[in-house]
Design an enzyme around this catalytic site. Structure first.
Site, PDB file in Angstrom:
ATOM      1  CG  HIS A   1      42.643  27.918  28.868  1.00 47.17           C
ATOM      2  ND1 HIS A   1      42.240  26.664  28.451  1.00 47.17           N
ATOM      3  CD2 HIS A   1      43.589  28.321  27.967  1.00 47.17           C
ATOM      4  CE1 HIS A   1      42.892  26.330  27.346  1.00 47.17           C
ATOM      5  NE2 HIS A   1      43.718  27.317  27.034  1.00 47.17           N
TER       6      HIS A   1
ATOM      7  CG  HIS B   1      46.281  26.853  24.292  1.00 44.46           C
ATOM      8  ND1 HIS B   1      45.049  27.382  24.557  1.00 44.46           N
ATOM      9  CD2 HIS B   1      46.477  27.066  22.958  1.00 44.46           C
ATOM     10  CE1 HIS B   1      44.516  27.886  23.460  1.00 44.46           C
ATOM     11  NE2 HIS B   1      45.367  27.705  22.476  1.00 44.46           N
TER      12      HIS B   1
ATOM     13  CB  CYS C   1      44.132  23.756  29.495  1.00 46.51           C
ATOM     14  SG  CYS C   1      43.228  24.058  31.039  1.00 46.51           S
TER      15      CYS C   1
END
Length: 347
Positions: free
Chosen positions: A310, A322, A262
């Site tokens: 994240h 993402h 990520c």
């Protein structure tokens, strides 16, 4: 007087005995079945398995960020250690050259007679101590004195470099141990997640984070061709780069160009726009102006979970690009699918 005799018990005939035994066995079996049923663990529902898998992916993401941080730190420490080792090699060469010059002069004086006191200094294991005790520096020639003084200074500097390199090596070894621990943690969490997913039918093996539909675009598209309106050219370039990565696999620890985790994706996207971001989510959230969720614009970084484990790249209309987790490629998803923790505007 009547006698009171106990009635005799009737013996069970073969057929009667078999019938009774059958009832006893059947009753015992039924009781056993009830007992087993009472203690048998119910099979988890698909929703429970998916929830557990999502929790494991989140834990793996946290460990991945620790791995990324340790990997970046280890790389920097290796570079610093290499610089120290190069400098130490240079200092050692200078020391050897100084000793060679002094040795040449000492040999010449020895052949012509008794070596001068200054030359005997060369034979001492502690030149600086000998100079202090014997006061030989004043009686040595200017050239020899400068060489001897320089040799002493070079040896002190070389020892300081050895000590510094030793400390840096110890730090690097500790960092590499942390790197290995994080790697093991990520691997264990992902293996457990795969085991749980293997318990589900193929049609239900997807995680509970749905993928929003998207259409991959050509690599490095022009900002004007994007279906979003970024606030500036750099944000547009970051979004364009992220769009070009749609469909590429998630690989923990990866920064492209063929796969990403990520924070690796967001780092690469903004790097394409000429902006250098740190490696981890923990650092990226502080790499720009903090903004609220209602201020989001395309190109902003959006962070999730209380652990800030994240990150995605906001593209407008409540959507982001993402790299979700292993098995889920880079994709477009709603920001609302995960607990929002904050946002940053890098440029």
């Amino acid at each position: 007087m009547a006698s009171h005799r106990k009635p005799k018990r009737r013996a069970l005939t073969g057929a009667t005995a078999r019938t009774a035994a059958t009832f006893v066995i059947a009753g015992a079996g039924a009781a056993s079945a009830l007992t087993d049923t009472g203690h048998a663990a119910p099979k988890p529902a698909p929703e429970q398995v998916k929830s557990k898998v999502d929790a494991l992916y989140q834990q793996a993401e946290q460990a991945t960020q620790k791995y990324d941080a340790a990997k970046t730190l280890a790389g920097a420490e290796r570079g610093e250690l290499a610089v120290l080792q190069d400098e130490l090699a240079h200092r050692t060469q200078q020391i050897n050259e100084s000793r060679d010059r002094l040795g040449t002069v000492a040999a010449a004086q020895y052949r012509s007679g008794d070596p001068a006191p200054a030359m005997r200094l060369l034979l001492s294991s502690r030149p600086d101590q000998y100079l202090e005790q014997a006061g030989m520096l004043q009686r040595a020639g200017r050239s020899q004195a400068a060489t001897l003084g320089g040799l002493t200074t070079q040896e002190r500097q070389a020892q300081a470099l050895r000590d510094q390199a030793s400390r840096k090596l110890t730090t690097l070894q500790a960092t590499e141990h942390e790197l290995a621990v994080s790697r093991q943690t990520v691997t264990a969490e992902l293996d457990h997640a795969r085991e749980l997913l293997g318990q589900l039918p193929p049609s239900q093996a997807a995680t509970s984070r749905p993928a929003a539909p998207h259409t991959p675009v050509a690599a490095h598209p022009a900002p004007v061709a994007l279906p979003v309106h970024a606030p500036n050219s750099r944000a547009a370039q970051a979004v364009a780069f992220a769009h070009a990565q749609l469909g590429k696999p998630y690989v923990w620890g990866a920064t492209g160009p063929n796969s990403y985790d990520c924070s690796g994706l967001t780092q690469a996207a903004w790097s394409a726009a000429g902006v250098s971001l740190p490696r981890t989510t923990y650092s990226q959230i502080n790499a720009g102006a903090r903004i609220s969720q209602d201020q989001l614009q395309p190109g902003d970084l959006v962070f999730f979970y209380s652990s800030i484990s994240h990150v995605g790249l906001y593209i407008g209309d409540g959507q982001m690009i993402h790299a979700p987790h292993p098995g889920a490629p880079v994709r477009v998803s709603p920001v609302s699918e995960m607990p929002f923790a904050g946002a940053t505007r890098p440029a």
